[in-house]
Enzyme design. Structure first.
Site, mmCIF file in Angstrom:
data_model
loop_
_atom_site.group_PDB
_atom_site.id
_atom_site.type_symbol
_atom_site.label_atom_id
_atom_site.label_comp_id
_atom_site.label_asym_id
_atom_site.label_seq_id
_atom_site.Cartn_x
_atom_site.Cartn_y
_atom_site.Cartn_z
ATOM 1 N N ASN A 151 1.251 -1.293 -0.229
ATOM 2 C CA ASN A 151 0.131 -0.236 0.204
ATOM 3 C C ASN A 151 0.987 1.295 -0.022
ATOM 4 O OD1 ASN A 151 1.283 -0.835 2.554
ATOM 5 N ND2 ASN A 151 -0.753 0.268 3.471
ATOM 6 N N GLY A 227 1.960 -5.933 7.157
ATOM 7 C CA GLY A 227 0.531 -6.720 6.113
ATOM 8 C C GLY A 227 0.000 -7.437 7.112
ATOM 9 N N THR A 229 -3.124 -9.086 9.262
ATOM 10 C CA THR A 229 -2.903 -9.737 10.385
ATOM 11 C C THR A 229 -3.009 -11.324 10.801
ATOM 12 O OG1 THR A 229 -4.359 -7.999 11.544
ATOM 13 C CG2 THR A 229 -4.083 -10.165 12.450
ATOM 14 N N THR A 231 -1.110 -13.144 8.278
ATOM 15 C CA THR A 231 0.161 -12.556 8.087
ATOM 16 C C THR A 231 0.929 -12.407 9.095
ATOM 17 O OG1 THR A 231 0.379 -11.972 5.838
ATOM 18 C CG2 THR A 231 2.475 -13.778 6.000
ATOM 19 N N GLU A 249 3.639 -5.174 11.991
ATOM 20 C CA GLU A 249 2.653 -3.937 12.186
ATOM 21 C C GLU A 249 1.674 -4.284 11.457
ATOM 22 O OE1 GLU A 249 3.370 -1.173 13.797
ATOM 23 O OE2 GLU A 249 5.097 -1.946 14.535
ATOM 24 N N CYS A 283 -2.856 1.851 6.989
ATOM 25 C CA CYS A 283 -3.499 0.948 7.448
ATOM 26 C C CYS A 283 -4.007 1.587 8.962
ATOM 27 C CB CYS A 283 -1.796 0.179 7.829
ATOM 28 S SG CYS A 283 -1.062 1.532 9.089
ATOM 29 N N GLU A 457 7.607 0.812 15.521
ATOM 30 C CA GLU A 457 8.840 0.997 14.663
ATOM 31 C C GLU A 457 8.794 2.687 15.042
ATOM 32 O OE1 GLU A 457 7.292 -0.244 11.078
ATOM 33 O OE2 GLU A 457 8.275 -1.300 11.203
HETATM 34 P P1 NAD Z 1 -0.177 -9.110 3.199
HETATM 35 O O1 NAD Z 1 0.194 -9.767 5.212
HETATM 36 O O2 NAD Z 1 -0.547 -10.468 2.135
HETATM 37 O O3 NAD Z 1 1.812 -9.626 2.741
HETATM 38 C C1 NAD Z 1 2.714 -8.371 3.016
HETATM 39 C C2 NAD Z 1 3.971 -8.693 2.896
HETATM 40 O O4 NAD Z 1 3.892 -10.223 3.701
HETATM 41 C C3 NAD Z 1 4.204 -9.188 1.304
HETATM 42 O O5 NAD Z 1 4.919 -8.988 1.092
HETATM 43 C C4 NAD Z 1 3.942 -10.137 1.337
HETATM 44 O O6 NAD Z 1 4.931 -11.097 0.000
HETATM 45 C C5 NAD Z 1 4.319 -11.000 2.743
HETATM 46 N N1 NAD Z 1 3.817 -11.972 3.291
HETATM 47 C C6 NAD Z 1 2.809 -13.031 2.686
HETATM 48 N N2 NAD Z 1 2.540 -14.125 3.126
HETATM 49 C C7 NAD Z 1 3.520 -14.648 4.121
HETATM 50 C C8 NAD Z 1 4.768 -15.239 4.924
HETATM 51 N N3 NAD Z 1 3.536 -16.409 4.745
HETATM 52 N N4 NAD Z 1 5.601 -15.638 5.039
HETATM 53 C C9 NAD Z 1 6.539 -14.179 4.668
HETATM 54 N N5 NAD Z 1 5.939 -12.886 4.527
HETATM 55 C C10 NAD Z 1 4.828 -13.156 3.833
HETATM 56 O O7 NAD Z 1 -0.366 -8.202 3.105
HETATM 57 P P2 NAD Z 1 -1.248 -6.923 2.045
HETATM 58 O O8 NAD Z 1 -1.954 -7.368 1.137
HETATM 59 O O9 NAD Z 1 0.426 -6.556 1.820
HETATM 60 O O10 NAD Z 1 -1.314 -5.369 2.818
HETATM 61 C C11 NAD Z 1 -2.346 -4.887 3.554
HETATM 62 C C12 NAD Z 1 -2.233 -5.257 4.792
HETATM 63 O O11 NAD Z 1 -1.342 -4.533 5.467
HETATM 64 C C13 NAD Z 1 -3.395 -4.667 5.250
HETATM 65 O O12 NAD Z 1 -3.517 -5.173 6.563
HETATM 66 C C14 NAD Z 1 -2.721 -3.946 6.485
HETATM 67 O O13 NAD Z 1 -3.663 -3.381 7.613
HETATM 68 C C15 NAD Z 1 -1.355 -4.018 6.508
HETATM 69 N N6 NAD Z 1 -0.934 -2.764 6.642
HETATM 70 C C16 NAD Z 1 0.087 -2.453 8.240
HETATM 71 C C17 NAD Z 1 0.224 -1.043 8.532
HETATM 72 C C18 NAD Z 1 1.021 -0.914 9.888
HETATM 73 O O14 NAD Z 1 2.018 0.075 10.664
HETATM 74 N N7 NAD Z 1 0.359 -1.472 10.949
HETATM 75 C C19 NAD Z 1 0.890 -0.417 7.588
HETATM 76 C C20 NAD Z 1 0.742 -0.842 6.243
HETATM 77 C C21 NAD Z 1 -0.057 -2.440 5.813
#
Ligand code: NAD
Length: 481
Positions: A151, A227, A229, A231, A249, A283, A457
């Site tokens: 994002n 990413g 929750t 994951t 996060e 997020c 962070e």
């Molecule tokens: P995602 O969890 O699908 O993927 C995030 C990253 O993790 C990607 O690089 C992906 O390839 C990798 N990944 C996926 N499965 C994995 C695994 N089993 N082991 C290791 N790595 C893995 O999330 P997304 O769809 O890319 O992002 C959206 C999510 O991120 C939303 O839930 C959003 O709220 C969250 N987010 C949180 C913050 C925060 O600071 N709290 C900031 C931005 C986004």
């Protein structure tokens, strides 16, 4: 722009070991942006080997020298800002104005901020008068994994890489498979800035393949992850047996609490921003708008009016304020929530249907008439969809706000200072904004509670995460003391 991106390992670009590539698509058009290396465990081992070779001297490089390199990386991003902004927009479908004003400047700021932090982060000493002196060394953890979402691709990746490098670690980084290009380009900037080979590797590919391989590798001592929750939970359970350090996060379902005594025009403007910036794919976006009963009708009418003037359009047009969603499957997921809201008795006040034509365009959508248990009020949608709920008292507002599995951020809109303090203290979130949103001082802790993650962070929190404290106690009292 290059049509093929390889992994960045050992200071150079290296094809994926299995010779596999995946397609990186522009969600606004469906067109191919690039073919990108699809990494496996052999690529990871190359990265680990080069990190091991680099770690000895990088971890002993003076903070000033590390700071100089980080600062130059920040400057390099500024020099190539337009190129990076374009790449971010093509990958994600976000408005070019947003990439230019938010994503890339902030990524540059992250490197410059942690350049300064590298020189200011110091050991602590604690004297036991007449007996001993303790000093606490802060040593780099070693090789760390940084995994980022799509994002805010470079913004969030740099928020991890910069403190990790500032603290003397070597980094294996993995961007999202939906937004690989700016991370790939970062390798060139790092080389120009003089980052030694092997200190940073950027591995491209899928979470289930290279993401998991990074998480599981025994030489990776810490994982900084942003990413979803689910994951995050998977990473927590896989790293637990090895007692790795983790910073997670994760998602949010952030309440935006509006009291009748707010500064109404400012609040209205800001709610539009907090609900729909980056198409709601931040997020920190507010997705549950809780409004004091006496202004509920007026505010919902004004919000609908504002939202219907926000038209998703060509992300490359500098005037566009709302672009595309990250992908067609994500659009389907977002729309699925709107359909579910309909079936649960929700009223779609505006939006609620994808835009005709190609591209993953979805309009700002406001829904009311749903109870706190409805899916749209419980689950993270991560799109331009927000719900409205009325409340009668401060207690009810607090109860609704805290009625969530998530606990990332809350916003409060009130001119009553005592109420702002009371509510800020009682809200179950890691971040509370009062009469503002997304105003960030990079020194402050960033992160959530409950299912929004663990760890923080930002500022010293990040420097602490990426170092191991070691206490040394030296007795200088009388010989037999
Ligand atoms: P995602 O969890 O699908 O993927 C995030 C990253 O993790 C990607 O690089 C992906 O390839 C990798 N990944 C996926 N499965 C994995 C695994 N089993 N082991 C290791 N790595 C893995 O999330 P997304 O769809 O890319 O992002 C959206 C999510 O991120 C939303 O839930 C959003 O709220 C969250 N987010 C949180 C913050 C925060 O600071 N709290 C900031 C931005 C986004």
């Amino acid at each position: 722009m290059d049509m093929r991106w390889e992994n960045f390992i050992g200071g150079g670009y290296r094809p994926a070991s299995r010779g596999l590539y995946f397609e990186d698509l522009n969600p606004a058009t469906g067109n191919l942006v690039a073919q990108v290396a699809r990494s496996g465990s052999e690529d990871l081992q190359w990265a680990i080997d080069s990190a091991k070779e680099a770690f000895g001297s990088w971890s002993k490089t003076s903070p000033e020298a590390r700071a100089g390199i980080l600062y130059r990386i920040g400057e390099g991003l500024v020099l190539r800002e337009e190129e990076f902004a374009l790449a971010e927009t093509l990958d994600t479908g976000k408005p070019i104005a947003f990439s230019r004003s938010v994503d890339i400047p902030r990524a540059a700021a992250n490197f410059r901020f942690f350049a300064a932090a590298a020189t200011q982060f110091a050991s602590e000493a604690h004297e036991m008068p007449g007996r001993a002196i303790n000093y606490t060394l802060r040593q780099p953890v070693g090789i760390v994994g940084c995994i980022a979402p799509w994002n805010l691709p470079l913004y969030l990746m740099s928020w991890k890489i910069a403190p990790a490098l500032a603290a003397g670690n070597c980094v294996v980084a993995k961007p999202s498979e939906f937004s690989p290009v700016t991370a790939a380009m970062l390798g060139e900037v790092c080389n120009e800035a003089g980052l030694p080979p092997g200190v940073l590797s950027i591995l491209q590919g899928f979470g289930s393949e290279i993401g998991e391989a990074i998480v599981d590798h025994p030489d990776v001592k810490a994982i900084s992850f942003t990413g979803g929750t689910q994951t995050g939970a998977r990473i927590a359970s896989r790293t637990a047996p090895a007692f790795k350090k983790i910073s997670l996060e994760l998602g949010g379902k952030n309440p935006c609490i509006v009291f009748a005594d707010c500064d109404y025009p400012r609040t209205l403007r800001e709610i539009e921003r907090l609900a729909f910036s980056n198409s709601g794919q931040i997020c920190l976006c507010g997705s549950r708008i809780l409004v004091e009963q006496s202004i509920y009708e007026r505010l919902s009418a004004d919000l609908v009016n504002a939202a219907t003037q926000l038209h998703p359009a060509d992300p490359l047009d500098p005037a566009t304020r709302m672009g595309a969603l990250i992908s067609e499957p994500h659009l389907q997921k977002v729309h699925g929530y709107v359909e579910q809201a309909r079936s649960e008795g929700g009223r779609i006040l505006c939006g609620g249907q994808r835009l005709p034509g190609a591209g993953a365009f979805y309009p700002p959508t406001l829904i009311d008439g749903l109870g706190p248990e409805a899916a749209c009020n419980r689950e993270e949608i991560f799109g331009p969809v927000a719900t409205l709920q009325p409340f009668a008292t401060e207690e009810e507002a607090l109860e609704l706000a805290n009625h969530s599995a998530y606990g990332l951020a809350a916003t409060l809109w009130t001119e009553n200072l005592s109420r702002a303090h009371r509510m800020a203290s009682a809200l179950q979130t890691g971040i509370v904004w009062v009469n503002t949103w997304l105003l960030r001082d990079l020194r402050t802790p960033f992160g959530g509670v409950k299912h929004s993650g663990t760890g923080r962070e930002g500022g010293w929190e990040a420097m602490r995460f990426f170092t191991e404290p070691k206490n040394v106690c030296i007795n200088f009292g009388p010989r037999n003391a």
